[in-house]
Structures are given as C-alpha cells and as structure tokens.
Enzyme design. Structure first.
Site, PDB file in Angstrom:
ATOM      1  N   ASP A 317       0.859  -1.174   0.000  1.00 33.84           N
ATOM      2  CA  ASP A 317       0.000   0.000   0.000  1.00 33.84           C
ATOM      3  C   ASP A 317       0.895   1.224   0.000  1.00 33.84           C
ATOM      4  OD1 ASP A 317      -2.260   1.580   0.078  1.00 33.84           O
ATOM      5  OD2 ASP A 317      -3.214   0.441   1.678  1.00 33.84           O
ATOM      6  N   GLU A 513     -10.568   6.685   4.583  1.00 35.34           N
ATOM      7  CA  GLU A 513      -9.488   6.208   5.447  1.00 35.34           C
ATOM      8  C   GLU A 513      -9.471   6.876   6.805  1.00 35.34           C
ATOM      9  OE1 GLU A 513      -5.846   5.094   3.444  1.00 35.34           O
ATOM     10  OE2 GLU A 513      -6.748   5.621   1.537  1.00 35.34           O
TER      11      GLU A 513
END
Length: 820
Positions: A317, A513
C-alpha cells in the site's frame, strides 16, 4: 490505499508495541487454497524463463517498483525501468482529477509506449497500470457509481455483486486501464474505523461469498492459455490482513488478537478470492500484534503464498513498506524478503529503486527471492495480455457510464436500502402526495457518493461530475410527480403549504481512510441539527421519513424516535432514483420495488463500539409486508460522551478532528473552513489543503492582514490533561515568519510565540510545544475550553499546519509571555 509524502531516508517504524502478543504464523492452521491452474501455463512459464534469462538486474529490480503519476513521467521510464504505474486518490492525468476516459487511456498509452521500447539487451517489459476503482470506476466523471461496499453488503446478493464487478471492469478497461485495487475484504469489527464502509459485512462467511463473486466479475473466469479479455481487469484482494480488526478501530493500527481469531474472522475472504483466480493481493498498512504486515514473512509468504497457494503477486500500500521496523520509504529490503513483490512507492520510487538495486547486487535481497517476485509480476502481465504476443487492446470509451451499466447501479441502490422503522405504514409514499424534501443530503451528490469519488476524500464532488446521475431529491421529485403528486425542496425544512409527508435526508459528510475515524458512534455529538429538523417537522404535525446516509451504522435512536419511518441508505452513489424506486408508490399505489436489504452490521443501541448491545441485529430489515411498530427507543448514550469526547486531538490529516471545527476570524467576521482541497479565500486569511507528509494532510495559511484561525468546539474539560503535565503541540511548517507578532491561544488566553516562530527553521517541519499550565497561569479556565487552538498573526506570516493536539511531556518547558 493512502498517501504519504515522506522525507527520504526517514525511519518511520518503531519496535512492536509494548504488551503486544505474538505475530508468529503456524501455516498448518490456515485454510488451504490454490490459484487456479489457468493463471498460467507451461508455455507462459517458458516465455517468462526466456525473458528473465535476458533481463538485467536493473530491469528485475525495476519490476518491483510502482510510482504514482503525480511524481513520474513517461520519460522517466527511459532511465528507470519501473514495473508499474498507479494513479492515487488525488492523481489525474496532467494533474486533472476530472479527466475523461480518453485522457486516461492516452496517459496509460504514453507510459506503456516508453516501457515497450527495447533496452540495449533487446528486452522490453510493459508497465501494469492500477487505480482505486472501489465502487465503480470512481475516478472518472460520468462513470457508473455504485453504492459503497457496506450498501452492497446490505443487498445480500452475490449474483448482483458479480454483475457489478463486470460493469466496473468494463468501464476501467474502457479507459485503457487493466488493474483495480479491489475488492476490499476487510471484516470491520469496530465501526469507529474510517474505512468501515469499504467492508461488506461483519460476517466473514458473507465476505468470502462476495470475494468470490467480485473476483469473477472483475476478471472473468480465467481460461488456460488465454489472457484476460478486453472487458475485464485484474482484481486485488485487500488489505491483507485484519485491517478491519485493529484496536479501537484505528486506521493503520494494530490487530491485537490471537492467530485463531485472525484466521476465523479476517482471513476467510482470501482463500475464496485466490480460488477464484485473484491475480494480486495488497498488503495492509496495519499490524498484527505489533508487527507491520508489510514485513511479516509468516503472513505474506508462509500463509498466503504457502498454505493458501497464491501464485499472483503481492503489492504494497501507499509507502506502507516505510512503516516496517528499521525501514524508510526509500529503503526497505526486509519487506521484499518477507514476501512483498511490488512496492507501492508513489513519490519515493527513485530513492527506493536505487537502494533496492544496491541490495539486490550485494545479496541483501537474495537472487531467488528477487526472481520469484519478478516471475509473479510477469505472470500477471502475461495473463493480462500486456505483451505483444496475445496483446489485449483496452479503451472502449463508450463503456464508461453506458445506460445498461447505470441500470445495474440503480438496481443496486434499491436493493441496498434497509428499512428500520415504518410506523403507521407511512412508506411507501402514496400517489398524489405533497412531498417536502429537506436535509443536507437531499440534493448533495457528494454526501450520497461518499469518499473515493473523483478525489480521495470525495468532498468536492458536484452534480456536474455525474450528469447521468440523480440526487436523491431529483429521484424523489420525478417519482412523486409521475404518481400525480408534487415535491418541494426546502433547504431548512420550512414550508408555506403543509406537506403530506416530509423526507429528511441527512448523515455523514464524505471521508476516506483515517480521516473518517471517530471517537464514538454517536451521530452529531456536538450539535444535533438534523434531529432538530426532524422534531420541528413532527411538531408541525407532518409525518416524517428519515433517510440516513452513512458509511456505518451509528447511534441514532433520538433521530429514529423523532421519525415515523427510518431508512438506512448508506452511501448509494450517483443513481438517486434507486431510492425513489422503493420509497414512492406509483399511480397504482404500489412501490416499483419493496425493501429487500438487511443489516450487514449490527445497528448500535448506544454510542459504544464495538457494538455490545445491538438495537437492530445483523440481518434485520423490514419489508412492506411487515406491520411491525418500533416503540420509542432508549436514548442513553451508554458512555460518558464528555469523557470520551476528543479533547486531545484537534487537527490531523488535513482537517479538524470531530467535534472540533476550523474557522477563520478577521474584521469581516467569522467563517467556518471546509475540508475541500481547493484554494479558499477567507478575507484576510487564505487557506488551501496541501500534501506534506500524506495526501492533503496539511492546511496552508497565508495572512494578508490581521486574522485568526480557530479550532473550536463544544465546551471541553481539560483539567485532567492539565494535572498530568500535558502541553499543546503544533506540528507545522513556517513558510514565512513575517515581522508582526504571532500569538497562540488556548481557552481564550493568548501567549506571544513570536520568538519561537522566528527560531523555527523556515520551510521545514517543526514542533512548537507550550505547557497547558502556561495558559492556566495566564488566566485560562481549562475546565471549560471551547477554543482549543487559536493562532493570530498579521500580513507577512504564512504557515502550514499538520497537527494540533495536547500530549504528555517529560521536559520542563518554559512559558511564553502573555500577549498584550
């Protein structure tokens, strides 16, 4: 995926957390799976053998590096033979987030063309291009936008999920792209987590069913000897592992659980995805018992590639490798040695390429591990038809937003709605009714679309971005009028002609997020404006339908009590007419569609999370055949909200943290600052969101005259922090010191920090700390703080704020003088 722009060489990770359990994997305990034989074949493996035999070590290392389009150009590939390019949440072709499918295809083609130019050894390897298409091809205006995963989970329809995957794949491929970072297979356990809406359900079996269906939809069923066709793309099972199980729902946090729970709750989607042929897996930012997953060999190699038989490649990521203990974003051999195959190094790619090349040459990264990673990446590239042999052309622009695709999205919206209350059978709305529609989400494409829409946070989405969509208001108006009734949109809920029914559309503002992490599940803890609207309409004798937009179930018992009917609409996307298909009856008195959705997560009876006491259990959902009356629900929060209120973290991730808000004050008055990234003018103080360490994590302020920015909120008691020697801490960058005084205030008392500002290194991130006792000694009442942070300055001063919080300090810091 998240974004982080970090200084080269900066070590980020600390040792595992004190008190953490073991992060040792016992592969024999894990479920067995196997990538299908069709993922490759003998002829392809022979091609890979021949290709790798001719590749230089520079080309091999390049395959391991993925860069973001905001920091790399096609020309860079002439020098750096990178293996992959991505477009992050705020990246668009030539800096334009609102580029067309043709623009995207052109950009991909430019990168691929350079990558296909043979180097001196005659070898050319095409790049693979990836994007976050997580609820449709959400990067492109006019694309088909589906409900976020939590809404799809409410639909409980794997066949629908497979069709959604196929539509999404066709539109991604239609813009010339061949890889999406989806599906998310998280199993969220604590709904305070800001990514909860990316999870389908809290039930791991259900997640496994959806994993299989979505992979089949995105990739099609793989066939031996044939590449993935032009209407399908590579899927990514993410985020491996237990990103939905972190302690207190903290994004990028730590799953403090045993191996048995890790497997039973959080791993079940991966065998299903692997068996279905998922070509890639993305590692999670998070940790398991203090060890970052990007560096856990047991998870990446022994469990995933060993027991679960995964034959594709593992991608990281966004700079996640930099969080591994002992690593930085530009140097992390241990991640590859643990089993990571491709670094996602959006802005750190150049330094990382150089250090990885050095480590491959000196043996820090062994030749066998390097070759295994390269083979896995090449295997996927061949399967996608990226090489000249069996090349697959992508770029059918007409697929983006095609009418039959939009119809599937509208169907998904209708199936995602969950009816929690329908006292008096108020729904469906009867034909001929006079309808009042109000609430902040009624005519708000951004709120109904949520995060990961055009931009990362989705805050600046407008109806113009989806001209082929409808807001909820538009869908309701059209349906009401078609049934012989009328509809009026009211910004504040007021009316002159009393309506037969009012629909109040309200809920969470867009987020993605960690910016969506919350301290409790209480909806609107600071000021219950939406509840006030519901009560005002009820008091006027108007029957009320509450339509709640959210990325998670929240404590809304007061709002449920204030409404006759309550609908959980989640984040439905662009096709607002799908809501009206269920809520509004046609001329025959019947709604086109009944409620079929049921809760994929428990709905809380109080503000605590994890949900200890469900108000409505998983699987709950009424239909029009149900005549159940929901009695008045208890409104006790179950927690001391004042004690749990966030009184220590005021600003982070580029925005004020709830319940605190950011505002600007000058001679012209006070105005609240939103979270949109575009430049904003606030009289004598200009602001804009900027990237400093992470995507939009800084707020830049430029003073053109005397002005103040304030982080304010409800009255907070900070005496505990005062008694424990806490300090107010600002992490900021002084962009221009100016010559006028700079004053820092907490609790309304200003201290002169001009000397500290002038001593800070200009243009570099610095930290300013002032003990809370300094403000108390100067007269601040820390038992009643409503202005947590205020900075006052004048023309010539400029600074970029990254964080504002209070924290314990173990040093004897001096107090600045009280400002005049």
């Amino acid at each position: 995926m998240a974004t982080a722009l970090l200084l080269a060489g900066t070590a980020l990770a600390a040792a595992p957390e004190e008190g953490a359990g073991t992060a040792t994997v016992h592969p024999e305990l894990w479920p067995a799976a196997k990538s299908p034989a069709a993922i490759t074949d003998a002829a392809t493996e022979k091609r890979i053998d021949d290709l790798m035999a001719r590749m230089t070590i520079e080309q091999k290392v390049g395959q391991l590096i993925q860069a973001d389009i905001s920091t790399v150009t096609p020309k860079d590939l002439e020098t750096y033979p990178l293996g992959s390019i991505l477009a992050g949440g705020n990246s668009g072709p030539n800096g334009n987030e609102r580029s067309s499918a043709a623009d995207w295809a052109k950009l991909v083609g430019e990168f691929r063309a350079v990558s296909l130019r043979p180097q001196d050894n005659g070898v050319a390897i095409p790049i693979i291009f990836g994007v976050d298409a997580v609820h449709g091809h959400n990067n492109i205006p006019g694309a088909t936008l589906f409900p976020h995963n939590i809404g799809l989970g409410a639909a409980h329809d794997p066949e629908l999920i497979q069709r959604i995957g196929a539509v999404t794949a066709a539109e991604i491929s239609g813009s010339g792209i061949e890889w999406t970072f989806a599906p998310t297979l998280a199993v969220p356990q604590d709904l305070r987590w800001g990514r909860s809406y990316e999870g389908y359900s809290s039930d791991p079996k259900f997640v496994a069913d959806y994993a299989r269906a979505m992979v089949f939809g995105l990739q099609g069923k793989l066939a031996t000897g044939r590449p993935v066709d032009a209407t399908h793309v590579a899927a990514t099972a993410k985020h491996y592992l237990a990103d939905g199980g972190t302690f207190e729902g903290k994004d990028q946090g730590d799953a403090k659980i045993g191996e048995a729970e890790l497997i039973a709750k959080h791993a079940q989607g991966y065998p299903a995805a692997i068996d279905a042929g998922a070509l890639t897996v993305m590692a999670s930012f998070s940790s398991w018992n203090g060890v970052k997953n990007h560096g856990n060999k047991g998870l990446l190699t022994d469990a995933l590639k060993g027991k679960m038989g995964f034959e594709g490649f593992v991608v990281g990521d966004w700079n996640g490798h930099g969080q591994v203990a002992g690593c930085s974003v530009t140097d992390c051999a241990s991640a590859v040695n643990a089993g990571l195959d491709m670094y996602m190094a959006p802005d750190s790619w150049k330094g990382l390429y150089e250090s990885t090349l050095k480590e491959a040459k000196d043996g820090t990264i062994g030749a066998a591990r390097l070759d295994d990673a390269v083979r896995r990446i090449l295997r996927v590239k061949y399967k996608l038809g990226l090489f000249d042999t069996d090349h697959v052309d992508r770029g059918d622009f007409a697929a983006v937003g095609a009418p039959d695709h939009l119809a599937v999205a509208r169907e998904a919206v209708a199936k995602s709605l969950v009816l929690l209350k329908n006292n008096g059978s108020l729904l469906p709305i009867k034909p001929g009714a006079k309808l009042l529609v109000t609430g902040p989400g009624a005519d708000n494409m951004a709120m109904q679309a949520g995060g990961w829409t055009i931009s990362w946070q989705g805050t600046d989405v407008t109806h113009d971005d989806f001209p082929n969509g409808q807001t909820i208001w538009e869908g309701l108006k059209q349906a009401a009028e078609a049934a012989g009734g009328s509809a009026t949109l009211s910004a504040d809920g007021s009316f002159t002609d009393k309506p037969d029914v009012a629909i109040v559309v309200f809920g969470e503002e867009p987020y993605a997020e960690f910016q969506g992490d919350v301290p409790t599940l209480d909806y609107q803890p600071a000021e219950a404006t939406d509840l006030a609207t519901l009560k005002k309409l009820k008091a006027a004798g108007v029957p009320v339908v509450a339509l709640f937009l959210s990325g998670r179930p929240m404590f809304t018992n007061p709002e449920i009590n204030a409404a006759d009917a309550f609908v959980a609409a989640w984040l439905p996307g662009s096709q607002g007419a799908g809501v009206a298909d269920v809520l509004v009856a046609g001329a025959d008195g019947k709604a086109p569609k009944d409620f079929t959705g049921t809760l994929p997560f428990a709905w809380p009876a109080d503000a605590r999370s994890p949900v200890e006491k469900p108000q409505f259990a998983v699987g709950y959902g009424l239909t029009y055949a149900d005549k159940k009356t929901v009695p008045a629900l208890p409104e006790d929060l179950g927690v001391d909200v004042a004690a749990m209120m966030n009184v220590e973290n005021f600003f982070a991730g580029g925005r004020a943290r709830a319940p605190w808000t950011l505002s600007i004050a000058d001679a012209g008055g006070s105005r609240q600052v939103g979270s949109a990234p575009q430049d904003s003018s606030y009289g004598l103080l200009q602001t804009r969101s900027v990237d400093v360490k992470a995507q939009e994590d800084g707020k830049a302020f430029v003073w053109t005259g005397p002005a103040t920015f304030n982080l304010s909120g409800p009255v907070a008691d900070m005496t505990r922090q005062l008694n424990n020697s806490f300090a107010l801490r600002l992490d900021w960058r002084i962009d221009a010191a100016g010559s006028a005084p700079v004053r820092l205030a907490l609790g309304g008392v200003r201290l002169d920090v001009g000397a500290m500002v002038k001593a800070a290194p200009a243009g570099e991130i610095s930290t300013l700390k002032v003990p809370l006792r300094c403000f108390a000694d100067a007269g601040a009442n820390l038992a009643r703080v409503d202005h947590a942070v205020s900075v006052t300055a004048d023309k010539g001063f400029a600074a970029t704020l990254l964080a504002a919080k209070v924290e314990a300090v173990g040093e004897n810091l001096p107090c600045p003088a009280k400002a005049e």
